[in-house]
Design an enzyme around this catalytic site. Structure first.
Site, PDB file in Angstrom:
ATOM      1  N   ASP A  54     -46.651 111.729   8.350  1.00  0.00           N
ATOM      2  CA  ASP A  54     -46.650 110.305   7.994  1.00  0.00           C
ATOM      3  C   ASP A  54     -45.380 109.592   8.465  1.00  0.00           C
ATOM      4  OD1 ASP A  54     -49.087 110.125   6.653  1.00  0.00           O
ATOM      5  OD2 ASP A  54     -48.228 110.818   4.757  1.00  0.00           O
ATOM      6  N   TYR A 112     -43.576 123.657   4.939  1.00  0.00           N
ATOM      7  CA  TYR A 112     -42.856 122.393   4.815  1.00  0.00           C
ATOM      8  C   TYR A 112     -41.603 122.597   3.960  1.00  0.00           C
ATOM      9  CZ  TYR A 112     -46.827 119.754   6.706  1.00  0.00           C
ATOM     10  OH  TYR A 112     -47.823 119.252   7.516  1.00  0.00           O
TER      11      TYR A 112
END
Lengths: 252, 252
Positions: A54, A112
Site C-alpha cells: 500500500d 513482514y
C-alpha cells in the site's frame, strides 16, 4: 537480443509512492520500475510483483518477474536499471530464472516487519517509518496475544472490510515475533510475522489488534475468540502503513 | 502574559528544508519554528539558533533562544509548539533561562556526527541521511589521519573558499572519533567531532579529507601539512550535507 525471464529483488522507501501497483495518474513503485525497464528494453514492459504494498509501505525485499528482451548481459541489467530508477528504489538483485517462473504464483510465503515507537516524544527521523504510540504498551500482554495468532486458521477477522467474500480466508502464520530493539527515547517494538499468505491489510490489522492489547483495550485472552468469530469488527484497528516493511519472500 | 527568555532544544530531519536560517522565499527550519511561535505568542518572534545548518543537514540537538510573551505556562509550550510545526521537526525541550542567556553567544562548543555508508549498493533508507562511498575505504588510515586534526590549530585549510578573511580561523577540536557501526550490506562509518567552534563547511571538509585518505588520494601523513599550509585547495573535497547531524551543543 534474446528473451529472458528475469526476477528482480527490490528495496524501496515507500514514502513518496502511492504503493506498488501501477495506476494511470499516480507515481507507484511498479510504474517507476516499468518506466526504467521500458527504456532499457526499448519496448513496453509489465512486471509481476509478489506483494501489492500500500501507499507508504516499504520493502527490504520485494520480488517481481517479467519477460524482456535485452541487448546487454543479465549481470549488467542491475547497474543500468539502478541508474534509471529514483534513488529511493534500489534493485539489489537481477536473476535470470526458468521461463515458467512467476514472482507471485511461485511464492510460497512472505515475512513482514512492523516497527512501533512507544514514546511520548515524536522522532523526526521515524515519521514515515514507524507507528508512534504515545501511551505505554504492555509488551508482555502483546506477546501472550501473539501466541493465539500463530497457526493455520481462518483469518476473516483480520481482513479489511469489503474484501472479495468468495475467496478463502484460511492462512497459515508460521511465526509472529515481538522483539524489543534499542531506542534512546522510549521503547521500540519490532513485530515480525511470516506466513504462507496474507489477506488484504492482514498484517496491519494483526498489529493494530496487538497494540489494542498492549493498551488494555482488548484482553490478550480475547484474541482467540476474535479470530474464531470471523468478524472484522471484533478485531482491533488497522495500524498505519508507514511502519510496515515487506522483509522476505519465500520460494521453493 | 509575561516576558520570558526561552531556550528550545530542537531535532529535525533536514531533507525538506533549505537549511536552518530564515530566507524570504524558502522553507527553512528557523522560518517554520518562528511561524509556529508567532501564532502562539500572537506577535512576530525571531529566534537565535546556535548553528546555521545547511540545506539537507539534520539535527539531533539544535539549540535556539528567544524572548517571547506567552499566555500559557512554559511547561505547556512544548506541546503547543509541536502541534504547530511540521512532523519532521520536534521540539524536545523548552526551558526558561536567565534573561542574559543567548543560544549562540553562550555556546562554548558543539559536537557533530557524520554517517558514511561504504558499500557498492545504494540503500533507499539512507539516501538523505548518509554519504555513500562505493569504493572501499581504509578505515585504519582514516583513523591515523584523524589524529593530526585534534587540538588547537589554524584550520584555514578546512574553511569553505570565499569565507570572511578577517575572522580568526583558529579553532580547537576536542575529539574526532571514527566508529564502525553494524550495517548489513557493506560497512558503516560514523565520524563524531567535537570542538569549541567550526568554520563554514569545516566538518564536511574534514570528512571529505578523511574520505580522500580512506580512498588513497591523500596519505594519512599529509594531513598535518595540509593543515599547516592554511590552503583550502590542499585539503580534500567537501562531503555532502545529507550525512551531517548536529548532535550536541555545549554550554557552561
Amino acid at each position: 537480443m534474446n528473451k529472458r525471464n528475469i526476477l528482480l529483488k527490490i528495496q524501496y522507501d515507500g514514502t513518496n509512492y502511492c504503493g506498488w501497483q501501477r495506476q494511470p495518474e499516480e507515481v507507484t513503485v511498479q510504474g517507476e520500475i516499468e518506466r526504467a525497464l521500458s527504456i532499457l528494453c526499448a519496448q513496453e514492459i509489465t512486471i509481476n510483483g509478489c506483494s501489492r504494498t500500500d501507499t507508504g509501505v516499504h520493502a527490504f525485499s520485494q520480488m517481481a518477474s517479467f519477460i524482456g528482451e535485452f541487448a546487454i548481459p543479465t549481470e549488467n541489467i542491475k547497474y543500468a536499471l539502478n541508474n534509471l530508477v529514483n534513488d529511493d528504489i534500489y534493485i539489489s538483485d537481477v536473476i535470470e530464472v526458468d521461463e515458467e517462473f512467476h514472482a507471485r504464483f511461485n511464492c510460497i510465503g512472505k515475512k513482514y516487519r512492523y516497527e512501533i515507537i512507544n514514546s511520548v516524544n515524536r522522532d523526526p527521523f521515524y515519521i514515515n517509518r514507524a507507528y508512534f504510540v504515545r501511551k505505554p504498551l504492555n509488551f508482555e500482554n502483546m506477546r501472550k496475544a501473539a501466541g493465539s495468532i500463530v497457526g493455520k486458521k481462518d483469518f476473516a477477522s483480520f481482513q479489511a472490510a469489503g474484501s472479495n467474500p468468495r475467496e478463502t480466508t484460511v492462512r497459515t502464520i508460521y511465526n509472529l515475533d515481538l522483539i524489543e530493539e534499542d531506542y534512546p527515547d522510549g521503547r521500540k517494538l519490532v513485530i515480525e510475522v511470516a506466513g504462507d499468505g496474507f489477506l488484504y491489510n492482514m498484517v496491519r490489522i494483526i498489529v493494530g489488534t496487538l497494540v489494542d492489547v498492549g493498551l488494555g483495550r482488548i484482553e490478550s485472552s480475547e484474541v482467540k475468540d476474535i479470530i474464531a468469530s470471523c468478524d472484522r469488527t471484533k478485531a482491533g484497528h488497522t495500524a498505519p502503513p508507514q511502519g510496515l516493511y515487506l522483509k522476505e519472500v519465500y520460494y521453493e
